[in-house]
Design an enzyme around this catalytic site. Structure first.
Site, PDB file in Angstrom:
ATOM      1  N   LYS A 191       0.841  -1.196   0.000  1.00 56.50           N
ATOM      2  CA  LYS A 191       0.000   0.000   0.000  1.00 56.50           C
ATOM      3  C   LYS A 191       0.882   1.254   0.000  1.00 56.50           C
ATOM      4  O   LYS A 191       2.096   1.177   0.239  1.00 56.50           O
ATOM      5  CB  LYS A 191      -0.920  -0.031   1.231  1.00 56.50           C
ATOM      6  CG  LYS A 191      -1.857  -1.262   1.278  1.00 56.50           C
ATOM      7  CD  LYS A 191      -2.933  -1.048   2.335  1.00 56.50           C
ATOM      8  CE  LYS A 191      -3.207  -2.259   3.176  1.00 56.50           C
ATOM      9  NZ  LYS A 191      -4.223  -2.045   4.234  1.00 56.50           N
ATOM     10  N   TYR A 243     -12.100  -3.037  -2.443  1.00 60.05           N
ATOM     11  CA  TYR A 243     -12.527  -3.187  -1.038  1.00 60.05           C
ATOM     12  C   TYR A 243     -14.042  -3.182  -0.914  1.00 60.05           C
ATOM     13  O   TYR A 243     -14.567  -2.659   0.070  1.00 60.05           O
ATOM     14  CB  TYR A 243     -11.908  -2.059  -0.193  1.00 60.05           C
ATOM     15  CG  TYR A 243     -10.487  -2.321   0.268  1.00 60.05           C
ATOM     16  CD1 TYR A 243     -10.142  -3.503   0.932  1.00 60.05           C
ATOM     17  CD2 TYR A 243      -9.488  -1.368   0.082  1.00 60.05           C
ATOM     18  CE1 TYR A 243      -8.836  -3.733   1.377  1.00 60.05           C
ATOM     19  CE2 TYR A 243      -8.176  -1.602   0.522  1.00 60.05           C
ATOM     20  CZ  TYR A 243      -7.871  -2.777   1.175  1.00 60.05           C
ATOM     21  OH  TYR A 243      -6.575  -2.997   1.630  1.00 60.05           O
ATOM     22  N   ASN A 256      -1.029  -0.342   7.724  1.00 62.98           N
ATOM     23  CA  ASN A 256      -0.420  -1.652   7.979  1.00 62.98           C
ATOM     24  C   ASN A 256       0.292  -2.221   6.752  1.00 62.98           C
ATOM     25  O   ASN A 256       0.469  -3.426   6.628  1.00 62.98           O
ATOM     26  CB  ASN A 256      -1.459  -2.621   8.555  1.00 62.98           C
ATOM     27  CG  ASN A 256      -2.641  -2.792   7.616  1.00 62.98           C
ATOM     28  OD1 ASN A 256      -2.590  -2.366   6.471  1.00 62.98           O
ATOM     29  ND2 ASN A 256      -3.687  -3.436   8.089  1.00 62.98           N
ATOM     30  N   HIS A 281      -1.589  -5.381   1.623  1.00 59.90           N
ATOM     31  CA  HIS A 281      -2.831  -6.154   1.469  1.00 59.90           C
ATOM     32  C   HIS A 281      -2.457  -7.532   0.942  1.00 59.90           C
ATOM     33  O   HIS A 281      -1.549  -7.663   0.123  1.00 59.90           O
ATOM     34  CB  HIS A 281      -3.763  -5.479   0.456  1.00 59.90           C
ATOM     35  CG  HIS A 281      -4.860  -6.392  -0.010  1.00 59.90           C
ATOM     36  ND1 HIS A 281      -6.022  -6.574   0.693  1.00 59.90           N
ATOM     37  CD2 HIS A 281      -4.942  -7.221  -1.088  1.00 59.90           C
ATOM     38  CE1 HIS A 281      -6.781  -7.459   0.066  1.00 59.90           C
ATOM     39  NE2 HIS A 281      -6.149  -7.878  -1.025  1.00 59.90           N
ATOM     40  N   GLU A 297      -9.583 -10.828  -7.044  1.00 58.92           N
ATOM     41  CA  GLU A 297      -8.641  -9.701  -6.949  1.00 58.92           C
ATOM     42  C   GLU A 297      -7.575  -9.760  -8.047  1.00 58.92           C
ATOM     43  O   GLU A 297      -7.211  -8.727  -8.628  1.00 58.92           O
ATOM     44  CB  GLU A 297      -7.990  -9.700  -5.557  1.00 58.92           C
ATOM     45  CG  GLU A 297      -8.989  -9.330  -4.455  1.00 58.92           C
ATOM     46  CD  GLU A 297      -8.443  -9.512  -3.042  1.00 58.92           C
ATOM     47  OE1 GLU A 297      -7.255  -9.854  -2.869  1.00 58.92           O
ATOM     48  OE2 GLU A 297      -9.231  -9.317  -2.095  1.00 58.92           O
TER      49      GLU A 297
HETATM   50  N1  UDP Z   1      -8.884  -1.225   8.516  1.00 61.39           N
HETATM   51  C1  UDP Z   1      -8.919  -0.135   9.376  1.00 61.39           C
HETATM   52  N2  UDP Z   1      -9.645  -0.223  10.540  1.00 61.39           N
HETATM   53  C2  UDP Z   1     -10.335  -1.351  10.880  1.00 61.39           C
HETATM   54  C3  UDP Z   1     -10.277  -2.457  10.019  1.00 61.39           C
HETATM   55  C4  UDP Z   1      -9.550  -2.368   8.838  1.00 61.39           C
HETATM   56  O1  UDP Z   1      -8.322   0.898   9.103  1.00 61.39           O
HETATM   57  O2  UDP Z   1     -10.963  -1.368  11.957  1.00 61.39           O
HETATM   58  C5  UDP Z   1      -8.121  -1.123   7.249  1.00 61.39           C
HETATM   59  C6  UDP Z   1      -6.736  -1.750   7.348  1.00 61.39           C
HETATM   60  O3  UDP Z   1      -5.831  -0.967   6.582  1.00 61.39           O
HETATM   61  C7  UDP Z   1      -6.965  -3.118   6.706  1.00 61.39           C
HETATM   62  C8  UDP Z   1      -7.980  -2.779   5.619  1.00 61.39           C
HETATM   63  O4  UDP Z   1      -8.816  -1.784   6.210  1.00 61.39           O
HETATM   64  O5  UDP Z   1      -5.759  -3.665   6.198  1.00 61.39           O
HETATM   65  C9  UDP Z   1      -8.827  -3.937   5.163  1.00 61.39           C
HETATM   66  O6  UDP Z   1      -9.418  -4.544   6.287  1.00 61.39           O
HETATM   67  P1  UDP Z   1      -9.448  -6.140   6.456  1.00 61.39           P
HETATM   68  O7  UDP Z   1     -10.352  -6.453   7.598  1.00 61.39           O
HETATM   69  O8  UDP Z   1      -9.762  -6.764   5.141  1.00 61.39           O
HETATM   70  O9  UDP Z   1      -7.948  -6.465   6.907  1.00 61.39           O
HETATM   71  P2  UDP Z   1      -6.746  -7.214   6.144  1.00 61.39           P
HETATM   72  O10 UDP Z   1      -7.361  -8.263   5.246  1.00 61.39           O
HETATM   73  O11 UDP Z   1      -6.000  -6.162   5.365  1.00 61.39           O
HETATM   74  O12 UDP Z   1      -5.911  -7.798   7.230  1.00 61.39           O
HETATM   75 MG    MG Z   2      -8.905  -8.122   3.870  1.00 62.26          MG
END
Ligand code: UDP
Ligand code: MG
Length: 160
Positions: A10, A50, A123, A126, A137
Site C-alpha cells: 500500500k 474493497y 499496515n 494487502h 482480486e
Molecule cells: N482497517 C482499518 N480499521 C479497521 C479495520 C480495517 O483501518 O478497523 C483497514 C486496514 O488498513 C486493513 C484494511 O482496512 O488492512 C482492510 O481490512 P481487512 O479487515 O480486510 O484487513 P486485512 O485483510 O488487510 O488484514
Molecule cells: Mg482483507
C-alpha cells in the site's frame, strides 16, 4: 495446492521505501513473483477492490490511504500461497501482529489510535484472504498477459 494470491504494497509501504524488504521476505521462503506493477489507483477502483468494506466506519480513511500515492501490486505463486502470505503479513492491527510478520516488524499502531484519529490503520500491505477473493482480486488488478509462467530454482528444489 499451487495457488496464486494478490499482494498489494500500500502507499504507506511504498512511501516508507519498504517495498524491497517486503518482496525479499516473500522471495526468501521460495514464493514466486508471477506478475508485478506500480499503479496509482483511483477511488472507483478502490471501491471495487474493497467492496466488502464499503459500509464500514473505516472505509473513507481506507480509500484516502489507498489513493494517496502509487502502490505495488504483485501476484505471488506457491504451495498454499494464500494462507502462507497471510501468515507472513500478520494480523490486521499492527499492535497485535506477531514479531516476525511484515506488519509486526514494520508497524505498531492500534485500532483505537486509528479510530480516534479518524484514519485507516497503516499496515503496509494487502493480501488476499481466500481462494475466492484471490481469484477475484487477481482478475481485477492484472490482465492475463501480465502474468508469467516460468521456473525459479525453488521449483526445482522444493516443488518438483
Ligand atoms: N482497517 C482499518 N480499521 C479497521 C479495520 C480495517 O483501518 O478497523 C483497514 C486496514 O488498513 C486493513 C484494511 O482496512 O488492512 C482492510 O481490512 P481487512 O479487515 O480486510 O484487513 P486485512 O485483510 O488487510 O488484514
Ligand atoms: Mg482483507
Amino acid at each position: 495446492m499451487i495457488e496464486q494470491t494478490l499482494v498489494v504494497i500500500k502507499p504507506d509501504g511504498v512511501q516508507r521505501c519498504l517495498a524491497g524488504r517486503i518482496i525479499q521476505r516473500l522471495e526468501d521462503v521460495g514464493l514466486k513473483i508471477v506478475g508485478m506493477k506500480m499503479v496509482w489507483v483511483n477511488k472507483e477502483f478502490t471501491r471495487q477492490h474493497y467492496k466488502e468494506h464499503l459500509e464500514k466506519h473505516f472505509y473513507p480513511g481506507l480509500e484516502a490511504l489507498l489513493t494517496v500515492g502509487p502502490v505495488i501490486a504483485i501476484v505471488i505463486e506457491g504451495v498454499n500461497a494464500i494462507a502462507q502470505v497471510r501468515k507472513m503479513v500478520g494480523s490486521t492491527e499492527p499492535k497485535s501482529a506477531a514479531p516476525g510478520t511484515i506488519r509486526g516488524d514494520f508497524s505498531h499502531v492500534t485500532y483505537e489510535f486509528a479510530d480516534k484519529k479518524g484514519v485507516t490503520l497503516k499496515n503496509l500491505i494487502h493480501a488476499s484472504d481466500s481462494d475466492k477473493n484471490a481469484k477475484i482480486e487477481i482478475k481485477l488488478w492484472f490482465k492475463k498477459d501480465e502474468l508469467h509462467a516460468y521456473k525459479t530454482v525453488h521449483d526445482m528444489h522444493t516443488i518438483e
